[in-house]
Scaffold this motif. Structure first.
Motif, PDB file in Angstrom:
ATOM      1  N   LEU A 122       4.112  -6.110 -15.900  1.00  0.00           N
ATOM      2  CA  LEU A 122       3.579  -6.155 -14.544  1.00  0.00           C
ATOM      3  C   LEU A 122       2.628  -4.975 -14.380  1.00  0.00           C
ATOM      4  O   LEU A 122       2.849  -3.904 -14.943  1.00  0.00           O
ATOM      5  CB  LEU A 122       4.701  -6.058 -13.514  1.00  0.00           C
ATOM      6  CG  LEU A 122       5.720  -7.193 -13.520  1.00  0.00           C
ATOM      7  CD1 LEU A 122       6.765  -6.973 -12.430  1.00  0.00           C
ATOM      8  CD2 LEU A 122       5.058  -8.542 -13.355  1.00  0.00           C
ATOM      9  N   TYR A 123       1.557  -5.188 -13.600  1.00  0.00           N
ATOM     10  CA  TYR A 123       0.574  -4.135 -13.389  1.00  0.00           C
ATOM     11  C   TYR A 123       0.170  -4.117 -11.916  1.00  0.00           C
ATOM     12  O   TYR A 123      -0.152  -5.160 -11.339  1.00  0.00           O
ATOM     13  CB  TYR A 123      -0.656  -4.373 -14.285  1.00  0.00           C
ATOM     14  CG  TYR A 123      -1.619  -3.231 -14.265  1.00  0.00           C
ATOM     15  CD1 TYR A 123      -1.308  -2.038 -14.900  1.00  0.00           C
ATOM     16  CD2 TYR A 123      -2.826  -3.328 -13.594  1.00  0.00           C
ATOM     17  CE1 TYR A 123      -2.183  -0.972 -14.877  1.00  0.00           C
ATOM     18  CE2 TYR A 123      -3.714  -2.263 -13.564  1.00  0.00           C
ATOM     19  CZ  TYR A 123      -3.390  -1.086 -14.210  1.00  0.00           C
ATOM     20  OH  TYR A 123      -4.263  -0.028 -14.174  1.00  0.00           O
ATOM     21  N   ASP A 124       0.175  -2.953 -11.328  1.00  0.00           N
ATOM     22  CA  ASP A 124      -0.151  -2.771  -9.907  1.00  0.00           C
ATOM     23  C   ASP A 124      -1.554  -3.323  -9.634  1.00  0.00           C
ATOM     24  O   ASP A 124      -2.533  -2.880 -10.218  1.00  0.00           O
ATOM     25  CB  ASP A 124      -0.086  -1.288  -9.579  1.00  0.00           C
ATOM     26  CG  ASP A 124      -0.295  -0.983  -8.107  1.00  0.00           C
ATOM     27  OD1 ASP A 124      -0.782  -1.853  -7.355  1.00  0.00           O
ATOM     28  OD2 ASP A 124       0.024   0.147  -7.703  1.00  0.00           O
ATOM     29  N   GLU A 125      -1.614  -4.301  -8.740  1.00  0.00           N
ATOM     30  CA  GLU A 125      -2.899  -4.951  -8.452  1.00  0.00           C
ATOM     31  C   GLU A 125      -3.434  -4.644  -7.065  1.00  0.00           C
ATOM     32  O   GLU A 125      -4.299  -5.352  -6.555  1.00  0.00           O
ATOM     33  CB  GLU A 125      -2.755  -6.467  -8.591  1.00  0.00           C
ATOM     34  CG  GLU A 125      -1.901  -7.095  -7.533  1.00  0.00           C
ATOM     35  CD  GLU A 125      -2.112  -8.591  -7.398  1.00  0.00           C
ATOM     36  OE1 GLU A 125      -1.919  -9.096  -6.291  1.00  0.00           O
ATOM     37  OE2 GLU A 125      -2.465  -9.241  -8.375  1.00  0.00           O
ATOM     38  N   ARG A 126      -2.946  -3.586  -6.448  1.00  0.00           N
ATOM     39  CA  ARG A 126      -3.397  -3.283  -5.088  1.00  0.00           C
ATOM     40  C   ARG A 126      -4.914  -3.322  -4.973  1.00  0.00           C
ATOM     41  O   ARG A 126      -5.617  -2.731  -5.789  1.00  0.00           O
ATOM     42  CB  ARG A 126      -2.908  -1.899  -4.658  1.00  0.00           C
ATOM     43  CG  ARG A 126      -1.490  -1.909  -4.164  1.00  0.00           C
ATOM     44  CD  ARG A 126      -1.063  -0.555  -3.732  1.00  0.00           C
ATOM     45  NE  ARG A 126      -0.425   0.098  -4.862  1.00  0.00           N
ATOM     46  CZ  ARG A 126       0.278   1.212  -4.768  1.00  0.00           C
ATOM     47  NH1 ARG A 126       0.416   1.814  -3.604  1.00  0.00           N
ATOM     48  NH2 ARG A 126       0.829   1.729  -5.827  1.00  0.00           N
ATOM     49  N   CYS A 127      -5.396  -4.042  -3.999  1.00  0.00           N
ATOM     50  CA  CYS A 127      -6.815  -4.112  -3.611  1.00  0.00           C
ATOM     51  C   CYS A 127      -7.709  -4.914  -4.551  1.00  0.00           C
ATOM     52  O   CYS A 127      -8.919  -4.985  -4.335  1.00  0.00           O
ATOM     53  CB  CYS A 127      -7.408  -2.717  -3.415  1.00  0.00           C
ATOM     54  SG  CYS A 127      -6.560  -1.756  -2.150  1.00  0.00           S
ATOM     55  N   MET A 138       0.815  -1.212   0.000  1.00  0.00           N
ATOM     56  CA  MET A 138       0.000   0.000   0.000  1.00  0.00           C
ATOM     57  C   MET A 138       0.852   1.268   0.000  1.00  0.00           C
ATOM     58  O   MET A 138       0.431   2.291  -0.513  1.00  0.00           O
ATOM     59  CB  MET A 138      -0.965   0.008   1.191  1.00  0.00           C
ATOM     60  CG  MET A 138      -2.063  -1.064   1.095  1.00  0.00           C
ATOM     61  SD  MET A 138      -2.989  -1.049  -0.454  1.00  0.00           S
ATOM     62  CE  MET A 138      -3.993   0.398  -0.195  1.00  0.00           C
ATOM     63  N   ASP A 139       2.071   1.207   0.545  1.00  0.00           N
ATOM     64  CA  ASP A 139       2.959   2.378   0.558  1.00  0.00           C
ATOM     65  C   ASP A 139       3.775   2.494  -0.731  1.00  0.00           C
ATOM     66  O   ASP A 139       4.631   3.366  -0.863  1.00  0.00           O
ATOM     67  CB  ASP A 139       3.884   2.352   1.770  1.00  0.00           C
ATOM     68  CG  ASP A 139       4.883   1.197   1.758  1.00  0.00           C
ATOM     69  OD1 ASP A 139       4.915   0.406   0.794  1.00  0.00           O
ATOM     70  OD2 ASP A 139       5.650   1.093   2.739  1.00  0.00           O
TER      71      ASP A 139
END
Length: 143
Positions: free
Chosen positions: A96-101, A68-69
């Motif tokens: 690659l792709y940010d998958e946060r949440c 998360m940071d």
């Protein structure tokens, strides 16, 4: 830079199951296509490459579990290794792709539809891959 047309395979890596999704060749709509189970990195990469080949994909997008940071932890390093292994096995570009949440969002969708038990376990990974891929194609389509 990737062109904005052609089928893309979305991947949500999991320790037990890895979710897969594809989009249409116009890159408008992503759909979950199921999950694969493999313990070894190379065997998993083989199944991902096979799915990309079967669906005539010209790009593979793997969800990167960034903290998360914004920092990259152990799981993110594992995903980077998976990206390298897949890249060695095929000529398809891998991003690659940010998958946060995304898994939390998938959980909310399944809760809203009262999907529980084994059915939920089977659906959540493919749904997470679908969410990752849909977000990716939506953001890339805006550029």
């Amino acid at each position: 830079m990737q062109e904005n047309k052609g089928t893309v395979l979305g991947v949500d890596y999991g320790d037990v199951r890895t979710g897969l999704a594809v989009c249409d060749s116009s890159r408008i709509l992503a759909s979950g296509i199921g999950t694969v189970k493999e313990k070894g990195m190379h065997a998993l990469a083989d199944k991902i490459v096979a799915a990309a080949t079967e669906h005539n994909c010209n790009l593979i997008v793997i969800g990167n579990p960034v903290n998360m940071d914004g920092s990259c932890g152990f799981r993110s390093e594992k995903i980077k290794l998976l990206k390298e292994v897949i890249g060695e096995k095929c000529g398809i570009p891998v991003e690659l792709y940010d998958e946060r949440c995304t898994t939390m969002l998938a959980g909310r969708y399944l809760s809203a539809t009262d999907t529980r038990g084994e059915k939920r376990k089977k659906a959540i990974d493919a749904l997470s891959a679908q969410i990752i891929l849909q977000d990716y194609i939506d953001k890339k389509g805006q550029k």
